[in-house]
Design an enzyme around this catalytic site. Structure first.
Site, short mmCIF file in Angstrom:
data_model
loop_
_atom_site.label_atom_id
_atom_site.label_comp_id
_atom_site.label_asym_id
_atom_site.label_seq_id
_atom_site.Cartn_x
_atom_site.Cartn_y
_atom_site.Cartn_z
N LYS A 19 0.85 -1.21 0.00
CA LYS A 19 0.00 0.00 0.00
C LYS A 19 0.86 1.24 0.00
CE LYS A 19 0.84 1.44 4.35
NZ LYS A 19 1.65 2.63 4.61
N VAL A 108 10.78 -4.56 2.61
CA VAL A 108 10.70 -4.78 4.05
C VAL A 108 11.03 -3.48 4.77
CG1 VAL A 108 11.66 -6.10 5.99
CG2 VAL A 108 11.33 -7.20 3.77
N GLY A 110 9.63 -0.72 4.55
CA GLY A 110 9.68 0.31 3.52
C GLY A 110 8.50 1.27 3.55
N MET A 112 5.37 0.30 3.25
CA MET A 112 4.30 -0.22 2.38
C MET A 112 3.50 -1.33 3.06
SD MET A 112 5.93 -0.01 -1.41
CE MET A 112 4.31 -0.25 -2.16
N SER A 116 2.22 -6.41 7.45
CA SER A 116 0.77 -6.42 7.66
C SER A 116 0.07 -7.16 6.52
CB SER A 116 0.22 -5.00 7.74
OG SER A 116 0.84 -4.30 8.79
N ASP A 149 -2.50 -1.65 10.22
CA ASP A 149 -2.64 -1.69 8.76
C ASP A 149 -3.25 -3.00 8.26
OD1 ASP A 149 -1.50 0.81 8.49
OD2 ASP A 149 0.51 0.05 8.05
#
Ligand code: ATP
Length: 310
Positions: A19, A108, A110, A112, A116, A149
């Protein structure tokens, strides 16, 4: 609930997406340690794959392959294992077990929400493997216990999140957006970025501004307006910890991106391109600048956790 025919029963595989946050507004830390958020998430086409099959009751293992696999825990600290155990504790302690595999593409640490995403994948995959009677709402409830998340990573698409980012409503979004992602050499710890945010913002507001510009741009399918509206309150904190991010963002803008933003707590940077051809140009030019570990071209919105085989 079904009883396993054999421990070698078929793998259940789930695809999960990364995401980015199109808007991330952050309020003052609460006594429980959480920050209130008002955020617009969008799932993009960078995918991990989570596979599960039956293992002995009470046994949970994980193996990780793919990009940056060495940075991901392969023990009980892996969020996918935590997710499987959470379900097992609820539905069948001493009866359920799972062997889990993860193939990573999402960066990882990162920003994003890859961990999750893997937790969301494990929840969905185990609920199918173990033939549990769980509704999407139930799964989102388990997800919220694992991390803020995870509910969005189950759902995917484009959504507005409040609370810790786990109170979700879908956002009407017209069209598909072309993004170029600059993946960083380093990771950033999300809690450390929030601590830096607190240092920078001792007077952070309790009432968070609604990201109306982002939502209006999405409803209109207006990429230019969306590029202008991208906003992340964590960006100054992330950039203070990784000063190179400022140059990456500026370079993407100079190369013609409609907008640029750090994703979540960073350090991944997301650049919005006007169309697919512009995204190809931007990704080639950004790669040749040598400012980041890798450049990826993705589109969004895409779905969240979805079964590949059953
Ligand atoms: P956050 O979701 O906290 O914003 P992020 O998206 O920046 O984090 P993740 O890739 O989720 O980053 O990783 C955060 C940390 O979680 C990693 O440093 C890693 O040690 C741990 N982790 C646990 N399980 C996983 C997993 N399945 N994949 C990636 N990281 C994991």
């Amino acid at each position: 609930m079904a009883t396993p025919l054999a421990p070698e029963a078929d793998w259940i595989r789930v695809r999960v997406s990364g995401k980015i946050n199109l808007a991330l507004r952050v309020g003052a830390v609460r006594p429980n340690g959480y920050h209130p958020l008002a955020t617009v998430f969008q799932s993009v086409s960078l995918f991990d794959e989570v596979g599960v099959r039956w293992d002995e009751p009470g046994r949970f293992t994980v193996s990780v392959a793919g990009d940056q696999a060495d940075l991901v825990p392969s023990d009980g600290n892996n969020l996918a294992v935590k997710a499987a155990k959470l379900l097992a504790d609820h539905y069948g302690p001493h009866r359920l077990g799972a062997e889990i595999t993860i193939r990573k593409t999402i960066p990882v640490a990162g920003g994003m929400a890859g961990g999750s995403a893997d937790a969301a994948g494990a929840l969905l995959a185990c609920s199918v493997l173990w033939d549990l009677d769980t509704s999407p709402d139930d799964l989102r409830g388990f997800g919220a216990k694992l991390g803020a998340d995870v509910p969005f990573q189950l759902m995917g698409g484009t959504a507005f999140g409040t609370g810790r980012g786990d109170q979700l409503v879908p956002v009407l979004s017209r069209g598909s957006y072309h993004w170029v992602l600059a993946l960083s050499e380093d990771e950033l710890s999300t809690p450390a970025v929030f601590r830096r945010f607190d240092e920078f913002n001792p007077e952070a507001p309790d009432d968070l501004p609604l990201p109306n510009e982002v939502m209006n741009a999405l409803v209109a399918g207006d990429a230019v307006a969306l590029g202008d509206a991208l906003i992340n309150d964590l960006e100054p904190a992330a950039a203070s910890m990784r000063p190179g991010l400022v140059r990456v963002l500026e370079t993407g803008r100079e190369l013609g991106a409609l907008g640029a933003v750090v994703s979540g707590a960073g350090p991944t940077c997301a650049f919005l391109a006007a169309n697919e051809a512009a995204a190809v140009d931007l990704s080639v030019q950004l790669s040749s600048e040598g400012l980041c570990r890798a450049v990826r071209r993705v589109t969004g919105p895409v779905p969240g956790a979805r079964l590949i085989t059953a």
